[in-house]
Design an enzyme around this catalytic site. Structure first.
Site, PDB file in Angstrom:
ATOM      1  N   ARG A  56       0.827  -1.204   0.000  1.00  0.00           N
ATOM      2  CA  ARG A  56       0.000   0.000   0.000  1.00  0.00           C
ATOM      3  C   ARG A  56       0.868   1.264   0.000  1.00  0.00           C
ATOM      4  NH1 ARG A  56      -2.079   1.070   4.192  1.00  0.00           N
ATOM      5  NH2 ARG A  56      -1.150  -0.483   5.568  1.00  0.00           N
ATOM      6  N   LYS A 198      -8.499  -2.785   0.634  1.00  0.00           N
ATOM      7  CA  LYS A 198      -8.441  -1.968   1.839  1.00  0.00           C
ATOM      8  C   LYS A 198      -9.251  -0.682   1.713  1.00  0.00           C
ATOM      9  CE  LYS A 198      -6.073  -4.650   4.499  1.00  0.00           C
ATOM     10  NZ  LYS A 198      -6.771  -5.339   5.611  1.00  0.00           N
ATOM     11  N   HIS A 217     -10.657  -5.115  12.333  1.00  0.00           N
ATOM     12  CA  HIS A 217      -9.564  -5.672  11.540  1.00  0.00           C
ATOM     13  C   HIS A 217      -9.053  -6.895  12.293  1.00  0.00           C
ATOM     14  CE1 HIS A 217      -5.359  -5.193   9.590  1.00  0.00           C
ATOM     15  NE2 HIS A 217      -6.150  -5.879   8.808  1.00  0.00           N
ATOM     16  N   SER A 235       0.820  -7.455  11.387  1.00  0.00           N
ATOM     17  CA  SER A 235       1.594  -8.411  10.605  1.00  0.00           C
ATOM     18  C   SER A 235       2.684  -9.054  11.448  1.00  0.00           C
ATOM     19  CB  SER A 235       2.226  -7.699   9.410  1.00  0.00           C
ATOM     20  OG  SER A 235       3.007  -8.578   8.656  1.00  0.00           O
ATOM     21  N   LYS A 239      -1.797 -13.917  13.605  1.00  0.00           N
ATOM     22  CA  LYS A 239      -3.254 -13.831  13.483  1.00  0.00           C
ATOM     23  C   LYS A 239      -3.818 -14.934  12.592  1.00  0.00           C
ATOM     24  CE  LYS A 239      -4.841 -10.543  10.929  1.00  0.00           C
ATOM     25  NZ  LYS A 239      -5.303  -9.249  10.362  1.00  0.00           N
ATOM     26  N   THR A 240      -3.229 -15.090  11.407  1.00  0.00           N
ATOM     27  CA  THR A 240      -3.718 -16.102  10.468  1.00  0.00           C
ATOM     28  C   THR A 240      -3.432 -17.507  10.975  1.00  0.00           C
ATOM     29  OG1 THR A 240      -3.413 -14.600   8.602  1.00  0.00           O
ATOM     30  CG2 THR A 240      -3.560 -16.946   8.100  1.00  0.00           C
ATOM     31  N   ASP A 254      -9.690 -11.634   7.988  1.00  0.00           N
ATOM     32  CA  ASP A 254      -9.106 -10.292   8.052  1.00  0.00           C
ATOM     33  C   ASP A 254     -10.054  -9.164   8.450  1.00  0.00           C
ATOM     34  OD1 ASP A 254      -6.762  -8.660   7.704  1.00  0.00           O
ATOM     35  OD2 ASP A 254      -7.620  -7.914   5.843  1.00  0.00           O
ATOM     36  N   ARG A 319       1.746 -12.380  -1.819  1.00  0.00           N
ATOM     37  CA  ARG A 319       0.364 -12.608  -1.383  1.00  0.00           C
ATOM     38  C   ARG A 319      -0.354 -13.608  -2.281  1.00  0.00           C
ATOM     39  NH1 ARG A 319      -1.709  -9.818   3.353  1.00  0.00           N
ATOM     40  NH2 ARG A 319      -0.287  -8.073   3.714  1.00  0.00           N
TER      41      ARG A 319
END
Length: 528
Positions: A56, A198, A217, A235, A239-240, A254, A319
């Protein structure tokens, strides 16, 4: 230009003979490869490179200052203002540019699995692979829904159109401009597809609170008994990994909303990091990379077409975008009940936060606002020691409204539903980065599982003297000396100094939040 003129320009663009609407996945794959935008991998996924923008561009993101919305936005470094005149001029240029392309691709769909608050969207793409990305990431309509679909917000994406800052009033050639009044998101000068995903999340963070819905989020899963768990984290915090549990169904990875009815996924797909991906470590993601999946900036052998997920020569931010049904163990409706457990994940490279602690409501709101983790030495040029990172509400780049509003919504939800909140440190223990060791994933999994199973409801705890956190004294499968971070350090004085250093950083960062309640200030943060 007023909203009617904007709409007329858009209508003329969409009625052009070069527009392809709602192409299927095979059609978009064919277009992406035949036009040289992407190549096929051995597994049938496509892989595209995004050029110099592999992430981003936050400094190129703007919100138009408009009478109906300007007093609501939390203006600053995240929400940068730009004039309606700049937006209008660029919009006309981009639309005229796209009219001349041989083909354009339009996706119509939704954001938000909750039908009562669902946002209808459409995306106009210069690239076929970008349109495939949107098809996989957003919620796909049924044939009946498509027949009556009327877009409330439109993304107009022209990656090859570059702004001239001297003429167009932007900071660079890249721009991501949101007009909340005209309901247009204008993107140019960047091929990074994540900007589209996003941008819609930012819109939902603006719209949902107006309906009393808390946008989040986070990832979310649910057990067989209907017990929902949320995982917030920046990041690298896990989390994942931690939300992917063979014994629990994934709601989403997400973005979510929390309404009076429960939790719902905002998206229809997943956008997973693939750096160092392997079948052994993350089988769900690995197996989801197949026909229809979009890989970004993944290096592929030119002959065998086998992806090399360990090769970060293009970027570490590689990604995979795929529809959520490519994951086997999911909630197909993407809707579930109210969260029983909320987990805040932090990777503390200073090694002073407990591996798990139970938070009061005030502490939960404090740590939610701070959104702390660490950037590690070696991850970026010039970073030689751990650097603290604070991302408000674990998602500051996507929050158009004042941060305290989201924190207050969290507090209200905790009160209403009795959710238990835990702070989990997946970072270092026994010393800071370079001295101690990374917390074992098996320990973290055991602690998170115990929290979700309600095993901390009546367990004995001790209070940390510096941060005021409540630490369990015993957890099955975790050595007792690991639970108390000070006990895990051989040099107690060094621990005290480093812990106080981090506590002071917490307090300094928190000064930026205005109008925070006295309860949060007195009961939420460090004690000293």
């Amino acid at each position: 230009m007023n909203s009617v003129e904007i709409a007329n320009e858009l209508k003329e663009l969409l009625n052009g003979g070069n527009v392809k609407v709602q192409l299927s996945v095979p059609q978009l794959v064919e277009k992406s490869t035949s036009r040289g935008e992407a190549i096929l991998t051995v597994d049938g996924a496509i892989v595209a490179e995004t050029g110099k923008y592999t992430g981003r561009s936050p400094k190129d993101k703007y919100i138009v200052t408009e009478e109906s919305t300007k007093d609501k936005i939390d203006w600053g470094n995240v929400n940068r203002p730009i004039s309606a005149e700049v937006f209008d001029n660029l919009y006309v240029k981009v639309v005229n540019y796209l009219k001349e392309k041989d083909e354009l691709y339009v996706f119509k769909g939704f954001a938000g699995a909750d039908k009562d608050s669902q946002l209808s969207i459409q995306v106009v793409n210069e690239y076929a692979w970008h349109n495939l990305f949107c098809h996989q990431l957003f919620i796909r309509p049924t044939e009946e829904e498509l027949a009556s679909h009327v877009a409330e917000f439109t993304i107009v994406s022209a990656p090859n159109f570059k702004a001239d800052p001297a003429i167009d009033g932007t900071a660079s050639e890249t721009f991501i401009i949101v007009s909340l009044e005209k309901k247009i998101i204008l993107i140019g000068g960047t091929e990074y597809a994540g900007e589209m995903k996003k941008s819609i999340f930012g819109i939902m963070n603006y719209l949902l609170p107006e309906n009393g819905i808390f946008p989040m989020h986070c990832s979310a899963n649910v057990g067989e008994a209907g017990d929902v768990a949320l995982f917030f984290g920046l990041s690298g915090t896990g989390k994942t990994t931690l939300s992917a549990d063979a014994n629990r169904k994934l709601i989403g990875d997400d973005e979510h909303g929390w309404s009076d009815s429960g939790v719902f996924n905002i998206e229809g797909g997943c956008y997973a990091k693939t750096v160092n991906l392997s079948r052994e470590k993350e089988p769900e993601i690995y197996n989801a990379i197949r026909f229809g999946t979009v890989l970004e900036n993944v290096v592929v052998d030119p002959e065998s077409r086998i992806p090399n997920y360990d090769d970060i020569s293009l970027t570490e931010n590689t990604r995979a975008a795929y529809p959520i049904h490519y994951i086997d163990n999911i909630v197909t409706s993407s809707v579930a009940g109210h969260p029983k457990t909320i987990v805040f994940l932090t990777a503390d490279a200073f090694g002073v936060l407990p591996p798990i602690s139970k938070l009061t409501k005030e502490q939960a709101m404090y740590h939610f606002l701070n959104g702390f983790t660490s950037k590690l030495a070696g991850t970026e040029r010039g970073v030689t020691s751990p650097e603290p990172v604070f991302s408000t509400c674990f998602g500051s780049p996507f929050l158009p409204l004042p941060a305290t509003l989201y924190a207050e919504m969290l507090g209200q939800k905790i009160d209403e539903h009795g959710s238990q909140v835990f702070l989990v440190n997946t970072g270092w223990t026994g010393g800071e980065y370079g001295v101690g060791s990374r917390m074992k994933l098996s320990y973290t999994r055991a602690m998170v599982r115990a929290a979700i199973d309600g095993k901390f409801n009546n367990v004995e705890t001790t209070q940390d003297a510096i941060f005021g956190l409540h630490i369990p004294t015993a957890i099955e499968g975790v050595p007792s000396e690991v639970l108390n971070p000070r006990a895990a350090w051989s040099d107690k004085d060094a621990y005290d100094q480093k812990a106080q250093y981090l506590a002071d950083l917490f307090k300094e960062n928190f000064k930026k939040f205005a109008n925070v309640s006295e309860d949060i200030l007195k009961k939420g943060g460090p004690l000293v």
